[in-house]
Design an enzyme around this catalytic site. Structure first.
Site, PDB file in Angstrom:
ATOM      1  N   GLN A 101       0.852  -1.197   0.000  1.00 46.92           N
ATOM      2  CA  GLN A 101       0.000   0.000   0.000  1.00 46.92           C
ATOM      3  C   GLN A 101       0.884   1.242   0.000  1.00 46.92           C
ATOM      4  OE1 GLN A 101      -3.573  -0.517   2.918  1.00 46.92           O
ATOM      5  NE2 GLN A 101      -1.889  -1.707   3.757  1.00 46.92           N
ATOM      6  N   HIS A 119      -1.205   1.299  -4.387  1.00 43.77           N
ATOM      7  CA  HIS A 119      -1.548   2.733  -4.342  1.00 43.77           C
ATOM      8  C   HIS A 119      -0.585   3.575  -5.160  1.00 43.77           C
ATOM      9  CE1 HIS A 119      -3.754   1.981  -0.278  1.00 43.77           C
ATOM     10  NE2 HIS A 119      -4.533   1.756  -1.309  1.00 43.77           N
ATOM     11  N   CYS A 127       1.425  13.102 -16.305  1.00 42.86           N
ATOM     12  CA  CYS A 127       0.550  14.156 -16.830  1.00 42.86           C
ATOM     13  C   CYS A 127      -0.862  13.593 -16.981  1.00 42.86           C
ATOM     14  CB  CYS A 127       1.051  14.624 -18.195  1.00 42.86           C
ATOM     15  SG  CYS A 127      -0.104  15.793 -18.977  1.00 42.86           S
ATOM     16  N   CYS A 130      -1.780  13.929 -21.126  1.00 37.91           N
ATOM     17  CA  CYS A 130      -1.157  13.080 -22.172  1.00 37.91           C
ATOM     18  C   CYS A 130      -0.507  11.822 -21.599  1.00 37.91           C
ATOM     19  CB  CYS A 130      -0.104  13.908 -22.937  1.00 37.91           C
ATOM     20  SG  CYS A 130       1.337  14.338 -21.944  1.00 37.91           S
TER      21      CYS A 130
HETATM   22  N1  APR Z   1       6.449  -2.457  12.377  1.00 35.89           N
HETATM   23  C1  APR Z   1       5.279  -2.999  11.965  1.00 35.89           C
HETATM   24  N2  APR Z   1       4.078  -2.353  12.057  1.00 35.89           N
HETATM   25  C2  APR Z   1       4.094  -1.125  12.610  1.00 35.89           C
HETATM   26  C3  APR Z   1       5.279  -0.492  13.072  1.00 35.89           C
HETATM   27  C4  APR Z   1       6.490  -1.216  12.932  1.00 35.89           C
HETATM   28  N3  APR Z   1       7.654  -0.704  13.345  1.00 35.89           N
HETATM   29  N4  APR Z   1       4.934   0.727  13.572  1.00 35.89           N
HETATM   30  C5  APR Z   1       3.595   0.867  13.421  1.00 35.89           C
HETATM   31  N5  APR Z   1       3.084  -0.249  12.852  1.00 35.89           N
HETATM   32  C6  APR Z   1       1.691  -0.536  12.491  1.00 35.89           C
HETATM   33  C7  APR Z   1       0.650   0.183  13.306  1.00 35.89           C
HETATM   34  O1  APR Z   1       0.338  -0.567  14.484  1.00 35.89           O
HETATM   35  C8  APR Z   1      -0.537   0.208  12.331  1.00 35.89           C
HETATM   36  O2  APR Z   1      -1.286  -0.999  12.441  1.00 35.89           O
HETATM   37  O3  APR Z   1       1.511  -0.056  11.175  1.00 35.89           O
HETATM   38  C9  APR Z   1       0.140   0.237  10.964  1.00 35.89           C
HETATM   39  C10 APR Z   1       0.040   1.595  10.274  1.00 35.89           C
HETATM   40  O4  APR Z   1      -1.328   1.789   9.946  1.00 35.89           O
HETATM   41  P1  APR Z   1      -1.743   2.907   8.885  1.00 35.89           P
HETATM   42  O5  APR Z   1      -0.993   4.155   9.176  1.00 35.89           O
HETATM   43  O6  APR Z   1      -3.235   2.922   8.820  1.00 35.89           O
HETATM   44  O7  APR Z   1      -1.127   2.347   7.531  1.00 35.89           O
HETATM   45  P2  APR Z   1      -1.824   1.511   6.396  1.00 35.89           P
HETATM   46  O8  APR Z   1      -2.653   0.402   6.986  1.00 35.89           O
HETATM   47  O9  APR Z   1      -0.764   1.148   5.446  1.00 35.89           O
HETATM   48  O10 APR Z   1      -2.783   2.599   5.693  1.00 35.89           O
HETATM   49  C11 APR Z   1      -3.383   2.182   4.494  1.00 35.89           C
HETATM   50  O11 APR Z   1      -4.209   4.434   4.196  1.00 35.89           O
HETATM   51  O12 APR Z   1      -4.091   6.721   4.001  1.00 35.89           O
HETATM   52  C12 APR Z   1      -4.060   5.547   3.308  1.00 35.89           C
HETATM   53  O13 APR Z   1      -3.037   5.277   1.225  1.00 35.89           O
HETATM   54  C13 APR Z   1      -2.753   5.355   2.591  1.00 35.89           C
HETATM   55  O14 APR Z   1      -1.648   3.263   2.060  1.00 35.89           O
HETATM   56  C14 APR Z   1      -2.253   4.005   3.114  1.00 35.89           C
HETATM   57  C15 APR Z   1      -3.521   3.366   3.580  1.00 35.89           C
END
Ligand code: APR
Length: 247
Positions: A101, A119, A127, A130
């Site tokens: 993601q 993503h 662009c 084009c």
């Molecule tokens: N190792 C593993 N996991 C971790 C660590 C770490 N060191 N630190 C934090 N986390 C975990 C958190 O506990 C949480 O569950 O990573 C996760 C981060 O969650 P999000 O920030 O929601 O990330 P994600 O699930 O990838 O979000 C999905 O949301 O905004 C959109 O497009 C954006 O791709 C993103 C999507």
């Protein structure tokens, strides 16, 4: 009784197709904050700047924030031991694909090859008119908004904005991997965003063994996770690789 790490290594060793599904958490140890949680980016910035219609109507304003977050800040990040462990697992034949993601290009920089960018990827600008693609390193972001050399349209980072569809090629590859995998590693994701979170869910429905790596619980933990290796990806993945190699 096998410890969890040994059990995870055994499952992966016996799997003919292993998938890793990654989220922002795998890049936290590279200095990139997650989107949610206490240090989440959405606590500081309004996600609307990444809403597609807002971008098309306020390109100049959006580009200021986009450059701050994704280029001035994220752009300095480098892969951490978690990214490198996954790249090594692929090289040694323990991992067959990554669905990420993340748009930070860190899996690519760590040497992973078979990656579906669910993503998109911030290292490319495109662009909207084009469809010419520019590597961001070839674009001068000191002048905003960056414009296409062919038609002067405002260039867009080649990652998926809210309100935009998932790139068809990434979608097809991701769900093909979900159908085929016998083990799916779910690393660093809350599982709160759809349709991305359907990928591990599909894998589970098709009978894959789900190994979650996350210091916290997620939407996956009590629904599809079979084995939760509780901790940081940058610490657990190198240990998992060590177990695989010693077996
Ligand atoms: N190792 C593993 N996991 C971790 C660590 C770490 N060191 N630190 C934090 N986390 C975990 C958190 O506990 C949480 O569950 O990573 C996760 C981060 O969650 P999000 O920030 O929601 O990330 P994600 O699930 O990838 O979000 C999905 O949301 O905004 C959109 O497009 C954006 O791709 C993103 C999507």
């Amino acid at each position: 009784m096998k410890d969890n790490l040994s059990l995870a290594a055994e499952k992966i060793s016996n799997s003919s197709f292993t998938l890793a599904f990654t989220g922002a958490g795998i890049s936290v140890e590279s200095g990139i904050p997650p989107f949610r949680g206490e240090t989440g980016l959405w606590n500081k910035y309004d996600p609307d700047i990444l809403e597609i219609n807002y971008f098309y109507n306020h390109g100049e304003e959006s580009w200021g924030v986009i450059r701050d977050i994704f280029y001035d800040f994220f752009g300095l990040a480098s892969p951490n031991p978690g990214h490198y462990a996954l790249a090594k697992m692929e090289e040694l034949g323990y991992l067959h694909a990554i669905v990420t993601q993340n748009i930070d290009n860190l899996h690519q920089m760590a040497g992973s090859k078979n990656i579906a960018e669910f993503h998109g990827n911030s290292s490319r600008l495109i662009c909207p008119e084009c469809h010419t693609v520019y590597p961001v390193t070839a674009v001068d972001l000191s002048i905003l908004p960056p414009r296409c050399h062919n038609d002067q349209q405002i260039l867009k980072p080649d990652f998926v904005f809210f309100g935009e569809g998932i790139p068809a090629e990434a979608w097809d590859r991701s769900f093909d991997y979900a159908d085929r995998c016998q083990v799916c590693l779910v690393i660093g994701s809350t599982g709160e965003v759809v349709p991305a979170s359907y990928v591990p869910q599909k894998a589970s429905q098709k009978g894959a063994f789900i190994i979650e790596i996350n210091p916290e619980e997620s939407q996956f933990t009590r629904s599809i996770t079979n084995l939760h290796l509780r901790g940081k990806a940058g610490e657990i993945l190198p240990k998992l690789l060590e177990k695989l190699v010693e077996n």
